[in-house]
Design a protein around this motif. Structure first.
Motif, short mmCIF file in Angstrom:
data_model
loop_
_atom_site.label_atom_id
_atom_site.label_comp_id
_atom_site.label_asym_id
_atom_site.label_seq_id
_atom_site.Cartn_x
_atom_site.Cartn_y
_atom_site.Cartn_z
N ALA A 124 0.80 -1.46 0.04
CA ALA A 124 -0.36 0.35 -0.28
C ALA A 124 1.05 1.58 0.36
N ALA A 125 2.17 1.20 0.71
CA ALA A 125 2.58 2.85 0.66
C ALA A 125 3.43 2.40 -0.68
N ALA A 126 3.67 1.65 -1.13
CA ALA A 126 4.62 1.89 -2.50
C ALA A 126 3.31 2.62 -3.13
N ALA A 127 2.39 2.02 -3.65
CA ALA A 127 1.44 2.39 -4.30
C ALA A 127 1.28 4.22 -3.79
N GLU A 128 1.05 4.32 -2.51
CA GLU A 128 1.17 5.92 -2.56
C GLU A 128 2.48 6.89 -2.69
N LEU A 129 3.35 6.31 -2.62
CA LEU A 129 4.81 6.73 -3.02
C LEU A 129 5.49 6.92 -4.31
N GLN A 130 4.82 5.82 -5.32
CA GLN A 130 4.60 6.23 -6.75
C GLN A 130 4.18 7.28 -7.04
N THR A 131 3.22 7.59 -6.22
CA THR A 131 2.28 9.01 -6.92
C THR A 131 3.02 10.26 -6.18
N ARG A 132 3.33 9.91 -5.11
CA ARG A 132 4.43 10.82 -4.23
C ARG A 132 5.75 10.76 -4.72
N MET A 133 6.35 10.24 -5.31
CA MET A 133 7.86 10.36 -5.98
C MET A 133 8.05 10.18 -7.62
N GLN A 192 7.73 7.95 -10.11
CA GLN A 192 8.47 6.70 -10.71
C GLN A 192 7.83 5.15 -9.63
N PRO A 193 7.64 4.59 -10.41
CA PRO A 193 6.90 2.48 -9.30
C PRO A 193 8.43 2.69 -8.60
N VAL A 194 7.00 1.92 -7.31
CA VAL A 194 8.11 1.15 -6.36
C VAL A 194 7.81 -0.14 -6.24
N VAL A 195 8.79 -0.67 -6.59
CA VAL A 195 8.95 -2.27 -6.48
C VAL A 195 8.80 -3.08 -5.70
N VAL A 196 7.85 -3.96 -5.07
CA VAL A 196 8.76 -4.71 -4.06
C VAL A 196 8.76 -5.93 -4.08
N GLU A 197 9.73 -6.17 -3.77
CA GLU A 197 9.93 -7.97 -3.64
C GLU A 197 10.79 -8.22 -2.35
N ASN A 198 10.37 -9.34 -2.35
CA ASN A 198 9.66 -10.36 -0.76
C ASN A 198 11.20 -10.95 -0.27
N ILE A 199 11.47 -10.73 0.08
CA ILE A 199 12.92 -11.95 0.73
C ILE A 199 12.89 -12.02 1.97
N GLY A 200 12.46 -13.02 2.36
CA GLY A 200 11.59 -13.07 3.19
C GLY A 200 12.80 -15.14 3.63
N GLY A 201 12.42 -14.91 5.43
CA GLY A 201 13.44 -16.34 6.24
C GLY A 201 14.53 -16.13 6.90
N ALA A 202 15.10 -17.25 8.09
CA ALA A 202 16.04 -16.96 8.20
C ALA A 202 16.06 -15.61 9.59
N ALA A 203 14.83 -15.09 10.29
CA ALA A 203 15.05 -14.07 10.93
C ALA A 203 15.80 -12.52 10.37
N GLY A 204 15.03 -12.57 9.06
CA GLY A 204 15.07 -11.67 8.11
C GLY A 204 17.02 -11.65 8.10
N ILE A 205 17.29 -12.64 7.93
CA ILE A 205 18.91 -12.26 7.68
C ILE A 205 19.71 -12.30 6.53
N LEU A 206 18.23 -12.85 5.27
CA LEU A 206 18.42 -13.14 4.03
C LEU A 206 18.08 -11.45 3.49
N GLY A 207 17.04 -11.67 4.21
CA GLY A 207 16.50 -9.75 3.51
C GLY A 207 17.59 -8.29 3.39
N GLY A 208 18.08 -8.94 5.08
CA GLY A 208 19.49 -8.06 5.29
C GLY A 208 20.61 -7.92 4.15
N LYS A 209 20.62 -9.27 4.02
CA LYS A 209 21.94 -9.41 3.18
C LYS A 209 22.06 -8.95 1.61
#
Length: 327
Positions: free
Chosen positions: A48-57, A59-76
């Motif tokens: 929902a934030a990405a859709a709002e930010l696209q209008t405000r900024m 440019q498209p804001v594209v979400v990429e989910n990288i879950g797992g390992a207590a957030g370590i994979l996303g942090g990497k």
């Protein structure tokens, strides 16, 4: 004299170019790395934030989910992303506060690889059980768990995650051996509890509203100071005797170290304005989270204290430090 004139002209042109570059940001789509699975309440909020930010900024804001390992994979993924302003990272308490204390050989350095930009919101969390378990209170859950100390499974985000630490604390308090089963986000965990694949967990309330309404899951307690308006009949942690349990789940924004200051400043401003916007805050309330937008300085100060709170919780949960084995 001519050399001096040329030097002044070059510096002026360089300054104009820097200003123009700052004004042009962003000039292409922005990648938003979300450190949890699709379908989780944080994912719903950030889309929902990405859709709002696209209008405000602009440019498209594209979400990429990288879950797992207590957030370590996303942090990497965040640490390895280009530091050009076009990769932004939605991080949380595990990424920045717990993982550095719980794991050696992390694939990222929480203190060196990121620039904190803004805190966004706090989670209102709850303890949930499968309706098939047949318990209606924390007291009944405790009695059942103690009568069958090895029979219950519990959804986590992996070893060292906030749900995992709570389970370990509960095992220590109750003398039980409830077993943790890792999932990539609150959405998958909610479905697992609803299907009685695991019997209980602690996660953000927003993940469980649908399965509660469907009668497949029961909420036994919530972590908020006051009862949640979306679950008014469910007692708070303080009411069930868990008022001294430290810590609160949160989510925030960071970017890879080295990101240009012009981009950092624009992102700080846009995210802070969005998460302080009354209309968007009403949306956040409906997701059972607490809006908590800060500027960059406020987020940095908050992170220092949150690391100390994480250390306290880890000691209470009696959780050992482990080597992280990259996947």
């Amino acid at each position: 004299m001519r050399m001096l004139t040329r030097l002044i002209l070059a510096l002026a042109l360089g300054g104009f170019a820097a200003v123009a570059q700052a004004q042009q940001y962003p000039s292409k789509p922005i990648r938003m790395i979300v450190s949890i699975a699709a379908g989780s309440v944080t994912d719903v909020i950030m889309r929902a934030a990405a859709a709002e930010l696209q209008t405000r900024m602009g440019q498209p804001v594209v979400v990429e989910n990288i879950g797992g390992a207590a957030g370590i994979l996303g942090g990497k993924a965040c640490a390895q992303a280009p530091a050009d302003g076009y990769s932004v990272c939605i991080i949380y308490h595990s990424t920045m506060s717990f993982n550095p204390l719980l794991f050696t050989k992390l694939p990222y350095d929480a203190d060196k690889d990121f620039i904190p930009v803004a805190r966004l919101f706090f989670l209102v969390e709850g303890v949930f059980v499968s309706s098939e378990l047949g318990v209606n209170s924390i007291a009944e859950l405790k009695t059942l768990a103690q009568s069958k100390p090895t029979s219950l499974n519990y959804a986590t985000l992996g070893e060292g995650s906030y749900p995992d630490l709570f389970m370990r604390w509960m095992n220590n308090q109750w003398g039980t051996k409830i077993v943790g089963i890792p999932y990539r986000g609150g959405g998958p965990a909610a479905q697992a509890v609803a299907a009685n694949q695991v019997q209980l967990t602690r996660f953000g309330v927003g993940n469980f509203l649908g399965v509660i309404q469907a009668g497949k899951v029961k909420a036994l307690a919530v972590s908020s100071v006051k009862r949640s308006p979306v679950l008014p009949d469910v007692p708070t942690f303080a009411e069930v005797g868990w008022g001294s349990y430290p810590g609160q789940g949160w989510w925030g924004l960071a970017v890879p170290k080295g990101t240009p200051q012009a981009a950092v400043s624009r992102l700080e401003s846009e995210f802070q304005k969005l998460f302080s916007d009354p209309k968007f805050m009403t949306f956040l309330d409906k997701q059972a989270v607490v809006p908590a937008a800060t500027d960059q300085a406020g987020f940095i100060a908050f992170l220092k204290q949150d690391r100390k709170d994480a250390e306290t919780l880890i000691k209470i949960a009696n959780t050992p430090v482990k080597e992280f084995k990259d996947q």
